[in-house]
Design an enzyme around this catalytic site. Structure first.
Site, mmCIF file in Angstrom:
data_model
loop_
_atom_site.group_PDB
_atom_site.id
_atom_site.type_symbol
_atom_site.label_atom_id
_atom_site.label_comp_id
_atom_site.label_asym_id
_atom_site.label_seq_id
_atom_site.Cartn_x
_atom_site.Cartn_y
_atom_site.Cartn_z
ATOM 1 N N ASN A 123 0.802 -1.230 0.000
ATOM 2 C CA ASN A 123 0.000 0.000 0.000
ATOM 3 C C ASN A 123 0.829 1.271 0.000
ATOM 4 O O ASN A 123 0.341 2.338 -0.393
ATOM 5 C CB ASN A 123 -0.929 0.012 1.221
ATOM 6 C CG ASN A 123 -2.111 -0.913 1.043
ATOM 7 O OD1 ASN A 123 -2.389 -1.370 -0.060
ATOM 8 N ND2 ASN A 123 -2.799 -1.203 2.127
ATOM 9 N N THR A 173 10.658 -19.015 -30.163
ATOM 10 C CA THR A 173 9.240 -18.919 -29.815
ATOM 11 C C THR A 173 8.409 -19.186 -31.064
ATOM 12 O O THR A 173 8.627 -18.563 -32.099
ATOM 13 C CB THR A 173 8.913 -17.523 -29.271
ATOM 14 O OG1 THR A 173 9.796 -17.231 -28.189
ATOM 15 C CG2 THR A 173 7.478 -17.453 -28.792
ATOM 16 N N LYS A 175 5.656 -18.983 -33.709
ATOM 17 C CA LYS A 175 4.792 -17.916 -34.216
ATOM 18 C C LYS A 175 3.912 -18.466 -35.340
ATOM 19 O O LYS A 175 4.323 -19.395 -36.030
ATOM 20 C CB LYS A 175 5.643 -16.748 -34.747
ATOM 21 C CG LYS A 175 6.655 -16.191 -33.773
ATOM 22 C CD LYS A 175 6.026 -15.425 -32.640
ATOM 23 C CE LYS A 175 7.086 -14.826 -31.725
ATOM 24 N NZ LYS A 175 6.505 -14.028 -30.626
ATOM 25 N N ASP A 203 4.482 -19.254 -26.625
ATOM 26 C CA ASP A 203 4.448 -17.841 -26.264
ATOM 27 C C ASP A 203 3.706 -17.697 -24.942
ATOM 28 O O ASP A 203 2.962 -18.582 -24.524
ATOM 29 C CB ASP A 203 3.798 -17.005 -27.363
ATOM 30 C CG ASP A 203 4.522 -15.678 -27.567
ATOM 31 O OD1 ASP A 203 4.831 -15.034 -26.554
ATOM 32 O OD2 ASP A 203 4.795 -15.318 -28.718
ATOM 33 N N GLU A 204 3.922 -16.558 -24.286
ATOM 34 C CA GLU A 204 3.417 -16.401 -22.925
ATOM 35 C C GLU A 204 1.898 -16.463 -22.832
ATOM 36 O O GLU A 204 1.346 -16.868 -21.802
ATOM 37 C CB GLU A 204 3.916 -15.085 -22.318
ATOM 38 C CG GLU A 204 3.398 -13.815 -22.972
ATOM 39 C CD GLU A 204 4.199 -13.385 -24.184
ATOM 40 O OE1 GLU A 204 3.954 -12.279 -24.682
ATOM 41 O OE2 GLU A 204 5.077 -14.157 -24.641
ATOM 42 N N HIS A 294 8.619 -16.858 -17.966
ATOM 43 C CA HIS A 294 8.384 -15.668 -18.779
ATOM 44 C C HIS A 294 7.959 -14.527 -17.865
ATOM 45 O O HIS A 294 7.302 -14.745 -16.850
ATOM 46 C CB HIS A 294 7.313 -15.932 -19.842
ATOM 47 C CG HIS A 294 7.307 -14.891 -20.924
ATOM 48 N ND1 HIS A 294 6.726 -13.653 -20.755
ATOM 49 C CD2 HIS A 294 7.834 -14.884 -22.175
ATOM 50 C CE1 HIS A 294 6.889 -12.939 -21.859
ATOM 51 N NE2 HIS A 294 7.554 -13.655 -22.735
ATOM 52 N N ARG A 295 8.338 -13.293 -18.244
ATOM 53 C CA ARG A 295 8.088 -12.137 -17.375
ATOM 54 C C ARG A 295 6.969 -11.234 -17.892
ATOM 55 O O ARG A 295 6.986 -10.026 -17.645
ATOM 56 C CB ARG A 295 9.369 -11.334 -17.187
ATOM 57 C CG ARG A 295 9.965 -10.780 -18.482
ATOM 58 C CD ARG A 295 11.199 -9.930 -18.210
ATOM 59 N NE ARG A 295 11.725 -9.344 -19.431
ATOM 60 C CZ ARG A 295 12.609 -8.339 -19.459
ATOM 61 N NH1 ARG A 295 13.062 -7.839 -18.324
ATOM 62 N NH2 ARG A 295 13.037 -7.855 -20.604
ATOM 63 N N SER A 379 15.646 -12.453 -25.714
ATOM 64 C CA SER A 379 14.576 -12.727 -26.664
ATOM 65 C C SER A 379 13.878 -11.430 -27.023
ATOM 66 O O SER A 379 13.648 -10.586 -26.159
ATOM 67 C CB SER A 379 13.564 -13.705 -26.044
ATOM 68 O OG SER A 379 12.477 -13.933 -26.904
#
EC number: 4.1.1.39
Length: 473
Positions: A123, A173, A175, A203-204, A294-295, A379
């Site tokens: 907070n 990754t 695609k 992929d994420e 993954h972020r 990446s």
């Protein structure tokens, strides 16, 4: 009025808004080895002194509240309170300060990143006395680190599992990230792995959508892994994203991956949450699975320069919570990342001991007391012309991940993988021979392309591609 109330009033109990710096600004305090130390970038509201701003951060992220309460007398606030022990102005910035805060270890549950963050970045970030607040760095004490398992396996164990040494690992990754059927998705995985990559990746945002349910994807990807392993003689993997809407569903997917015999699963640790991530990391260690992290969502938290939290803090938190890989930016691709700052948190991910170095954004010396390291994953917008720079910047203990830089090859997925593998092997060979990758990188790639038509075609396609935009903030 009761006798007890009269006694309290007689010793000076007074309602009202507290002046935080009287209790929480303690420049004479000497930090302890067991304290969690935090460096906050504080921007006070006009008229708020920096000492009061720093003290308010210490108070609101530990034992403080806005007024005196009766129950303060039932505990030892001096033992449990956070303390702002040093404040320094930020060079070149008006009305910005670095406030250093020490937290006693008793404030935090053992082995819980969730609890640590709930206090330190809770907070207080909405506190009205502050115009903006950013957590730049944390020093995690040895005593607290030892309450965490950390990464399921770490760098050396991963290399031993894969039997791959002396070079960065290569990934891709798949695609388009959304829309493929499970069978077509598995075909792309197979072609990339057969062409020479070590890993391919969900992929994420690939979870379990109507066009491709998770179980179908897992089955076709497992088939692709085993077929490519049989043909190449190399151990292969695909980051099967186990992220789900509930922890129970996430664990069900991880269990199925283990039953299939694949080597690695994946989790979106920020959107999925630290509690889920730590649970998955424990399962992965117990069951021999590597864990790719993954972020996604990190830029919501870390991109603003004066509010939020720097990624080095999220990187440290990930090492505590657990993950064998984590995306770290590239320095050279389409996503933001300054070289010295990026390498600073890359060292915090990989190394056992990292010295304080403000030029790299490292505010505290950090000893990880043998907690396993995490492989950084480069990446985002990278291709074969970036290979020398990536090899030189990140070194062997990294994963270089080319999505469009593999699948965008004019001859197809497998030739794209071949091009990347040839480029990587050429750069590693040149480096081992003592050549300067930073200065001779383009020449090294041109030489290799003479005996690899796949690399030559890739070089031609991406020779003009750059991601260069002027920084506006």
């Amino acid at each position: 009025m009761s006798p007890q109330t009269e006694t309290k009033a007689s010793v000076g109990f007074k309602a009202g808004v507290k002046d935080y710096k009287l209790n929480y600004y303690t420049p004479e305090y000497e930090t302890k080895d067991t304290d969690i130390l935090a460096a906050f970038r504080v921007t006070p509201q006009p008229g708020v002194p920096p000492e009061e701003a720093g003290a308010s951060v210490a108070a609101e992220s530990s034992t403080g509240t806005w007024t005196t309460v009766w129950t303060d007398g039932l505990t030892s606030l001096d033992r449990y309170k956070g303390r702002c022990y040093h404040i320094e102005p930020v060079a070149g910035e008006e009305n910005q300060y670095i406030a250093y805060v020490a937290y006693p270890l008793d404030l935090f549950e053992e082995g819980s990143v969730t609890n640590m963050f709930t206090s330190i970045v809770g907070n207080v970030f909405g506190f009205k006395a502050l115009r903006a607040l950013r957590l730049e760095d944390l020093r995690i004490p040895n005593a607290y680190i030892k309450t965490f398992q950390g990464p399921p396996h770490g760098i050396q164990v991963e290399r031993d599992k894969l039997n791959k040494y002396g070079r960065p690992l290569l990934g891709c990754t798949i695609k388009p990230k959304l829309g493929l059927s499970a069978k077509n998705y598995g075909r792309a995985v197979y072609e990339c792995l057969r062409g020479g990559l070590d890993f391919t990746k969900d992929d994420e945002n690939v979870n379990s959508q109507p066009f491709m349910r998770w179980r179908d994807r897992f089955l076709f990807c497992a088939e692709a892994i085993f077929k490519s392993q049989a043909e190449t003689g190399e151990i292969k993997g695909h980051y099967l994203n186990a992220t789900a809407g509930t922890c129970e569903e996430m664990m069900k997917r991880a269990v199925f991956a283990r039953e299939l015999g694949v080597p690695i699963v994946m989790h979106d640790y920020l959107t999925g949450g630290f509690t889920a991530n730590t649970s998955l990391a424990h399962y992965c260690r117990d069951n021999g699975l590597l864990l790719h992290i993954h972020r996604a969502m990190h830029a919501v938290i870390d991109r603003q320069k004066n509010h939020g939290m720097h990624f080095r803090v999220l990187a440290k938190a990930l090492r505590l919570s657990g993950g064998d890989h984590v995306h770290s930016g590239t320095v050279v691709g389409k996503l933001e990342g300054e070289r010295d700052i990026t390498l600073g948190f890359v060292d915090l991910l990989r190394d056992d001991f990292v010295e304080k170095d403000r030029s790299r954004g490292i505010y505290f010396t950090q000893d990880w007391v043998s907690l396993p390291g995490v492989l950084p994953v480069a990446s985002g917008g990278i291709h074969v012309w970036h290979m020398p720079a990536l090899t030189e910047i990140f070194g062997d203990d990294s994963v270089l991940q080319f999505g469009g830089g593999t699948l965008g090859h004019p001859w197809g997925n497998a030739p794209g993988a071949v091009a990347n593998r040839v480029a990587l092997e050429a750069c590693v060979k040149a480096r081992n021979e003592g050549r300067d990758l930073a200065r001779e990188g383009n020449e090294i790639i041109r030489e290799a392309s003479k005996w690899s038509p796949e690399l030559a075609a890739a070089c031609e396609v991406w020779k003009e591609i750059k991601f260069e935009f002027p920084a506006m903030d």
